[in-house]
Write an enzyme that holds these catalytic residues in place. Structure first.
Site, PDB file in Angstrom:
ATOM      1  N   GLU A  47       0.858  -1.177   0.000  1.00 51.38           N
ATOM      2  CA  GLU A  47       0.000   0.000   0.000  1.00 51.38           C
ATOM      3  C   GLU A  47       0.901   1.236   0.000  1.00 51.38           C
ATOM      4  O   GLU A  47       1.683   1.437   0.927  1.00 51.38           O
ATOM      5  CB  GLU A  47      -0.900   0.023   1.234  1.00 51.38           C
ATOM      6  CG  GLU A  47      -1.969  -1.057   1.235  1.00 51.38           C
ATOM      7  CD  GLU A  47      -2.798  -1.021   2.502  1.00 51.38           C
ATOM      8  OE1 GLU A  47      -2.793   0.027   3.200  1.00 51.38           O
ATOM      9  OE2 GLU A  47      -3.436  -2.037   2.801  1.00 51.38           O
ATOM     10  N   ASP A  58      -5.590   8.497  10.269  1.00 52.07           N
ATOM     11  CA  ASP A  58      -4.243   8.062  10.603  1.00 52.07           C
ATOM     12  C   ASP A  58      -3.783   8.581  11.953  1.00 52.07           C
ATOM     13  O   ASP A  58      -4.109   9.693  12.361  1.00 52.07           O
ATOM     14  CB  ASP A  58      -3.259   8.517   9.519  1.00 52.07           C
ATOM     15  CG  ASP A  58      -3.556   7.873   8.181  1.00 52.07           C
ATOM     16  OD1 ASP A  58      -3.786   6.653   8.173  1.00 52.07           O
ATOM     17  OD2 ASP A  58      -3.579   8.580   7.164  1.00 52.07           O
TER      18      ASP A  58
END
Length: 258
Positions: A47, A58
Site C-alpha cells: 500500500e 491516521d
C-alpha cells in the site's frame, strides 16, 4: 487478470503480508527503492500512501510521515511518474491509499488511467462515501480493471458489510478497531469477537486485517482470522528511523517473530 485478484486466487492456504508506507519518505526519491526492496524481501502486496495534509484516519506516525513527504515535494503526479519508471520491474500488487480530495482534484478518470499506466492494481480511499463509490468511482475504476478496496470496522453494521461484499472486488480491509492507526501489543477479547463475527458471515471476498499489527501476537491473530495482515505504522516508524528499507524490514521481521 488484475494482480490483486490473481494474488488471492493463487495464494492457497498461505497467509499474506501487506505493508504500507508513505510515498516520498524517507526522501522524495525513496519511493521506488522502497517498493523494489519490499518485493525482493517477499512482501505480497504494497500500500503506497498518497500524502495529504489532513489524514483523519491516521495516527501520529503516519501523519508525521505524510507531513514530511509533502515537505519533500511529493505530489500525486510525481508519484505516478515514479511508479511508471519501475513498472516493468514490479510484479507484485500495488495499491494506492489516499484521501478523496487530492484524487478529485486530479480527476477521477485521469486518476484511474494514471493508475493503470503506472501499474497500480487497486486503491483505498478511507473517506469515500459508499454512494459516491457506486455512482461515480466504480464505473470508471471498472473500465480500467482497478479494484476499489473498502474498509469495515467493528462499528460497521452487518447489513452494510454484506452490501460492501456484494459490490466490491479484490478484498475487504478489516480495520481492527474504530480508532486511528497505530501499533498495539495485543488484540483484546472485544476485537477477537469482532474477528469471529466476520468469519461467521462467510463473505464472498477475502479479508485482510490491518491497524495495530506490530508483533507476533497481533500478526498471528490477524492471520488466523483473515487471508493475511496489513502493517502500516510499525513499518513507517522503522523506515523513518533507519532511512533504509532493508534495515527497516530486518527490524520489522525481528519484531514480528517475538
Amino acid at each position: 487478470m488484475n494482480k490483486i485478484t490473481r494474488l488471492f486466487n493463487e495464494r492457497g492456504d498461505r497467509k499474506l503480508l501487506s505493508l504500507y508506507f508513505c510515498a516520498g519518505t524517507p526522501t522524495l526519491d525513496s519511493t521506488t527503492e522502497v517498493i523494489k526492496t519490499m518485493q525482493k524481501r517477499g512482501i505480497d502486496m504494497i500500500e503506497v500512501g498518497i500524502p495529504f495534509s489532513d489524514p483523519m484516519a491516521d495516527g501520529p506516525v503516519i501523519q508525521d510521515a505524510a507531513t514530511k513527504a509533502l515537505k519533500n515535494g511529493m505530489s500525486l503526479q510525481t508519484l505516478f511518474n515514479q511508479l511508471k519508471s519501475i513498472k516493468t520491474e514490479v510484479s507484485i500488487s500495488l495499491i494506492l491509499m489516499g484521501y478523496l480530495n487530492p484524487i478529485m482534484q486530479y480527476g477521477i478518470e485521469a486518476f484511474c488511467q494514471s493508475c493503470t499506466e503506472a501499474g497500480v492494481s487497486g486503491v483505498i480511499i478511507p473517506d469515500l462515501p459508499f454512494k459516491d463509490y457506486l455512482d461515480d468511482i466504480k464505473p470508471v475504476a471498472d473500465r480500467y480493471d482497478l479494484r476499489v478496496i473498502m474498509l469495515i470496522t467493528p462499528e460497521t453494521s452487518e447489513e452494510r458489510i454484506r452490501f460492501i461484499d456484494e459490490h466490491t472486488e479484490g478484498f475487504i480491509y478489516m480495520v481492527s478497531s474504530a480508532a486511528t492507526t497505530g501499533a498495539q501489543q495485543a488484540f483484546d477479547e472485544q476485537k477477537q469477537a469482532y474477528f469471529h463475527k466476520i468469519n461467521a458471515m462467510n463473505l464472498r471476498n477475502p479479508r485482510m486485517i490491518g491497524f495495530g499489527i506490530s508483533n507476533r501476537q497481533t500478526l498471528e491473530s490477524a492471520q488466523a482470522n483473515a487471508a493475511g495482515a496489513i502493517i502500516g505504522s510499525k513499518f513507517v516508524a522503522l523506515l523513518e528511523e533507519e532511512k533504509d528499507a532493508n534495515r527497516a524490514l530486518d527490524r520489522l521481521f525481528d519484531a514480528l517473530s517475538k
